[in-house]
Design a protein around this motif. Structure first.
Motif, mmCIF file in Angstrom:
data_model
loop_
_atom_site.group_PDB
_atom_site.id
_atom_site.type_symbol
_atom_site.label_atom_id
_atom_site.label_comp_id
_atom_site.label_asym_id
_atom_site.label_seq_id
_atom_site.Cartn_x
_atom_site.Cartn_y
_atom_site.Cartn_z
ATOM 1 N N ALA A 405 0.664 10.601 -14.194
ATOM 2 C CA ALA A 405 1.520 10.318 -13.002
ATOM 3 C C ALA A 405 1.824 11.718 -12.301
ATOM 4 O O ALA A 405 2.209 11.730 -10.886
ATOM 5 C CB ALA A 405 2.896 9.726 -13.505
ATOM 6 N N PHE A 406 1.986 12.869 -12.803
ATOM 7 C CA PHE A 406 2.298 14.000 -12.250
ATOM 8 C C PHE A 406 0.751 14.731 -11.741
ATOM 9 O O PHE A 406 0.359 15.213 -12.416
ATOM 10 C CB PHE A 406 2.900 15.004 -13.223
ATOM 11 C CG PHE A 406 4.237 14.673 -13.823
ATOM 12 C CD1 PHE A 406 4.854 13.512 -13.125
ATOM 13 C CD2 PHE A 406 4.899 15.447 -14.647
ATOM 14 C CE1 PHE A 406 6.366 13.193 -13.568
ATOM 15 C CE2 PHE A 406 6.085 14.931 -15.096
ATOM 16 C CZ PHE A 406 6.625 14.025 -14.564
ATOM 17 N N THR A 407 0.609 13.969 -10.635
ATOM 18 C CA THR A 407 -0.756 14.487 -10.043
ATOM 19 C C THR A 407 -0.614 15.771 -9.476
ATOM 20 O O THR A 407 0.185 16.342 -9.362
ATOM 21 C CB THR A 407 -1.121 13.489 -8.856
ATOM 22 O OG1 THR A 407 -0.234 13.434 -7.854
ATOM 23 C CG2 THR A 407 -1.243 12.026 -9.454
ATOM 24 N N PRO A 437 -0.531 20.514 -19.967
ATOM 25 C CA PRO A 437 -0.052 21.671 -19.440
ATOM 26 C C PRO A 437 -1.192 22.554 -18.749
ATOM 27 O O PRO A 437 -0.703 23.425 -17.942
ATOM 28 C CB PRO A 437 0.227 22.088 -21.014
ATOM 29 C CG PRO A 437 0.632 21.130 -21.879
ATOM 30 C CD PRO A 437 -0.432 19.907 -21.325
ATOM 31 N N ALA A 438 -2.358 22.339 -19.303
ATOM 32 C CA ALA A 438 -3.379 22.946 -18.621
ATOM 33 C C ALA A 438 -3.504 22.911 -17.085
ATOM 34 O O ALA A 438 -3.471 23.705 -16.290
ATOM 35 C CB ALA A 438 -4.646 23.012 -19.116
ATOM 36 N N ASP A 439 -3.329 21.606 -16.746
ATOM 37 C CA ASP A 439 -3.321 21.342 -15.369
ATOM 38 C C ASP A 439 -2.211 21.730 -14.609
ATOM 39 O O ASP A 439 -1.995 22.248 -13.332
ATOM 40 C CB ASP A 439 -3.614 19.639 -15.106
ATOM 41 C CG ASP A 439 -4.931 19.282 -15.280
ATOM 42 O OD1 ASP A 439 -5.990 20.098 -15.281
ATOM 43 O OD2 ASP A 439 -5.059 18.090 -15.430
ATOM 44 N N TRP A 443 -2.168 24.267 -11.474
ATOM 45 C CA TRP A 443 -1.510 23.840 -10.141
ATOM 46 C C TRP A 443 -0.400 24.712 -9.659
ATOM 47 O O TRP A 443 -0.011 24.518 -8.475
ATOM 48 C CB TRP A 443 -1.300 22.381 -10.248
ATOM 49 C CG TRP A 443 -2.563 21.407 -10.320
ATOM 50 C CD1 TRP A 443 -3.869 21.703 -10.238
ATOM 51 C CD2 TRP A 443 -2.348 20.236 -10.891
ATOM 52 N NE1 TRP A 443 -4.524 20.880 -10.552
ATOM 53 C CE2 TRP A 443 -3.684 19.524 -11.074
ATOM 54 C CE3 TRP A 443 -1.336 19.602 -11.374
ATOM 55 C CZ2 TRP A 443 -4.192 18.515 -11.629
ATOM 56 C CZ3 TRP A 443 -1.787 18.112 -12.110
ATOM 57 C CH2 TRP A 443 -3.079 17.713 -12.177
ATOM 58 N N THR A 444 0.169 25.519 -10.570
ATOM 59 C CA THR A 444 1.380 26.118 -10.085
ATOM 60 C C THR A 444 1.257 27.818 -10.240
ATOM 61 O O THR A 444 2.007 28.276 -10.219
ATOM 62 C CB THR A 444 2.797 25.809 -11.060
ATOM 63 O OG1 THR A 444 2.419 26.055 -12.430
ATOM 64 C CG2 THR A 444 3.088 24.276 -11.048
ATOM 65 N N ALA A 458 -2.212 25.952 -27.097
ATOM 66 C CA ALA A 458 -1.974 26.956 -26.157
ATOM 67 C C ALA A 458 -2.824 27.104 -24.956
ATOM 68 O O ALA A 458 -4.060 26.653 -25.124
ATOM 69 C CB ALA A 458 -1.734 28.388 -26.902
ATOM 70 N N VAL A 459 -2.281 27.140 -23.808
ATOM 71 C CA VAL A 459 -3.113 27.437 -22.581
ATOM 72 C C VAL A 459 -3.389 28.970 -22.207
ATOM 73 O O VAL A 459 -2.456 29.677 -22.030
ATOM 74 C CB VAL A 459 -2.570 26.800 -21.693
ATOM 75 C CG1 VAL A 459 -3.361 26.873 -20.441
ATOM 76 C CG2 VAL A 459 -2.412 24.983 -21.942
#
Length: 571
Positions: A405-407, A437-439, A443-444, A458-459
């Motif tokens: 949902a958090f696109t 978390p990776a996405d 994206w941030t 972990a990422v």
């Protein structure tokens, strides 16, 4: 219990006094230690010849059963292996579990427990817990007595009506497994003796047609009972428990949304009661938020918070965060605190006058004036992206069970307006997480502060390794229960919940880039003891501790049962 053995279960490891002899010793999981019985013990207990002659230590037994556990390829197979071990040797089970707690927690608890619950009637083997039927309320008191524990023997009852099991809904009688799983975590993480807890399922029927149509289903075969008859059954249960076990905390688990808040509100000021889905989830999320807020440098009461999936868990989080704002804010009023939240449900943003809202959701609904002038896709159902664009939140919490949902568009829009976005996709299992978390980090540009409901690896992002905090209730509820039991609290107050969250937040150092917002699940014994001390101390300050602790660290430590074979006295 006294007919077979006696043991003081209020201290870490006391003498086990065994009365029974022969095969009965080996059939009781609390007296059986298999090949770890010495030659002298075997002779005195009349079990010579009932097992191989070789003597084995608890450590070697643990190695053996761990190899058996690992030989199972499926998660359900691992679950059933652990279940069988607990049924034959409880000390060995908890020694194995405590030695590999981080690895095994997803097996005895979420997410594997979901499959075990769904298949309860088809994999049923040995009874454990108390099964109370709404069709036979007259049998309730005797059924609880039949469990064999006295008024002084019980610290906790974990009870479910199975309507809101994890993300899989109504599971009827199978919900007993979630109660058993929770109590296993209480023991492994906080050292509450396994014979001081009772798992209970309230069988009020089921609306799950798959269960009702199965010949193997073991619960009551009718639709779920609701209304006054349900309320009367709950009231009878609470009154019976508080009479039989006056010092016990009632832990409500996976009760349906429509009833969870009503039950908690009805009894929270009368008896020692706690709802983990509402209060436990809220406390661990609050702890992660306090750690994240510390990094942002923005006071908690100045954040703008969107709760996506604002059911019992989401509103529980909002309620505790609101209380924390009121407790710590410089001049925050209740109106100010409510104004910081934007709750979104299936029908979109909660707005005043929406008849679909439950009573506990209505105080959070926004005025229609708050959205006047917004440019939205559908004014009749204002969605997540609309809210993010117009509110520009600094905190985004997901408890929707709506995977993905958090696109990218939602996350990038949020990140464009705040330097350190706090994003918590809390739904589990992993497939239902609102984002990975990776996405979120991609994206941030690595700026997000993240906690998740499911465990994630972990990422690595732009040279920084981000350890992802798992917002798991096991970081809160075991320590809370231990603190309540240690000081004999007669209530669970908002102050005690807040104290638990603050104690948890105090165990992390978030200043290293990529550091997690919560402690590791491998540190649960330390975490639980720390939380217990904070809870017991707060209970004493609020006057709800019947036995205030004079030396909290020592008394909590002594209360924690260790899974080791105790000294045996044959009587």
């Amino acid at each position: 219990m006294g007919r077979e053995y006696d043991q003081d279960t209020t201290v870490g490891n006391s003498v086990l006094r065994i009365r029974t002899r022969g095969r009965a010793v080996l059939s009781n999981p609390m007296t059986n230690r298999g090949t770890a019985f010495t030659s002298e013990q075997r002779e005195l207990l009349e079990i010579d010849g009932l097992m191989p002659t070789g003597f084995t230590t608890l450590e070697n037994q643990t190695r053996r059963v761990y190899e058996q556990y690992r030989s199972n390829k499926s998660m359900l197979g691992k679950f059933l292996t652990l279940n069988a071990l607990r049924d034959r040797n409880e000390v060995l089970f908890y020694h194995l579990l405590s030695s590999h707690l981080e690895e095994m927690l997803p097996v005895i608890y979420t997410p594997t427990i979901g499959e075990a619950i769904e298949r309860f009637s088809s994999t049923y083997n040995r009874p454990r817990g108390v099964f109370l039927s709404i069709d036979h309320p007259e049998k309730m008191e005797q059924a609880l007595k039949n469990y064999g524990l006295s008024a002084e023997d019980v610290d906790l009852l974990c009870v479910t009506d199975s309507e809101g099991i994890l993300g899989i809904g109504d599971q009827g009688i199978g919900g007993i497994q979630i109660a058993i799983g929770k109590l296993s975590v209480y023991t492994a993480a906080a050292g509450i003796h396994p014979r001081r807890t009772i798992p209970v399922v309230l069988d009020t029927g089921t609306d799950n047609l798959g269960l009702l149509s199965s010949d193997l289903y073991l619960g009551e075969r009718h639709g779920r009972v609701r209304g006054q008859r349900y309320d009367d059954f709950i009231d009878q249960f609470v009154q019976t428990v508080t009479t039989l076990f006056p010092h016990a905390m009632i832990h409500w688990e996976d009760v349906g949304t429509a009833n969870a808040y009503r039950i908690l509100d009805r009894y929270k000021d009368e008896v020692c009661t706690f709802n983990d889905d509402i209060q436990g989830t809220a406390a661990v999320v609050l702890a992660a938020l306090l750690a994240a807020v510390d990094v942002t440098g923005i006071d908690l009461e100045d954040h703008r918070i969107v709760v996506f999936g604002a059911g019992s868990a989401g509103m529980g989080i909002a309620g505790l965060v609101r209380d924390e704002m009121l407790r710590t804010g410089r001049s925050t009023t209740p109106e100010d605190a409510y104004s910081r939240f934007w709750p979104i449900g299936i029908q979109g943003l909660y707005l005043e006058g929406d008849h679909r809202l439950h009573d506990f959701q209505k105080p959070w609904a926004r005025s229609r004036l708050d959205v006047a002038g917004w440019d939205v896709k559908d004014p009749s159902s204002i969605g997540l992206l609309d809210v993010v664009r117009n509110v520009r939140p600094t905190i985004l919490i997901g408890t929707s069970t709506k995977g993905g949902a958090f696109t990218e568009e939602v996350v990038r829009e949020m990140a464009a307006h705040t330097p350190r976005p706090i994003i918590f996709p809390l739904s589990n299992p992993t497939s239902r997480a609102e984002a990975t978390p990776a996405d979120v980090l991609e994206w941030t540009d690595g700026r997000a502060l993240i906690a998740t409901g499911s465990p994630f690896e972990a990422v690595d992002h732009q040279g920084v390794r981000h350890t992802i905090a798992q917002s798991n209730n096991a970081l809160i509820f075991p320590g809370l229960g231990l603190g309540v039991a240690a000081c004999r609290a007669n209530r669970v107050t908002p102050g005690m919940i807040s104290a638990a969250a603050q104690a948890l937040a105090g165990l992390v150092n978030t200043w290293r880039p990529g550091a997690p917002l919560l402690p590791s699940m491998s540190d649960l014994r330390l975490v639980s003891a720390t939380v217990a001390i904070a809870v017991a101390t707060q209970a004493a300050e609020e006057g709800v501790a019947e036995r205030p602790l004079s030396d909290p660290i020592q008394q909590v430590y002594e209360r924690m049962w260790q899974p080791r074979y105790p000294e045996i006295e044959v009587i």
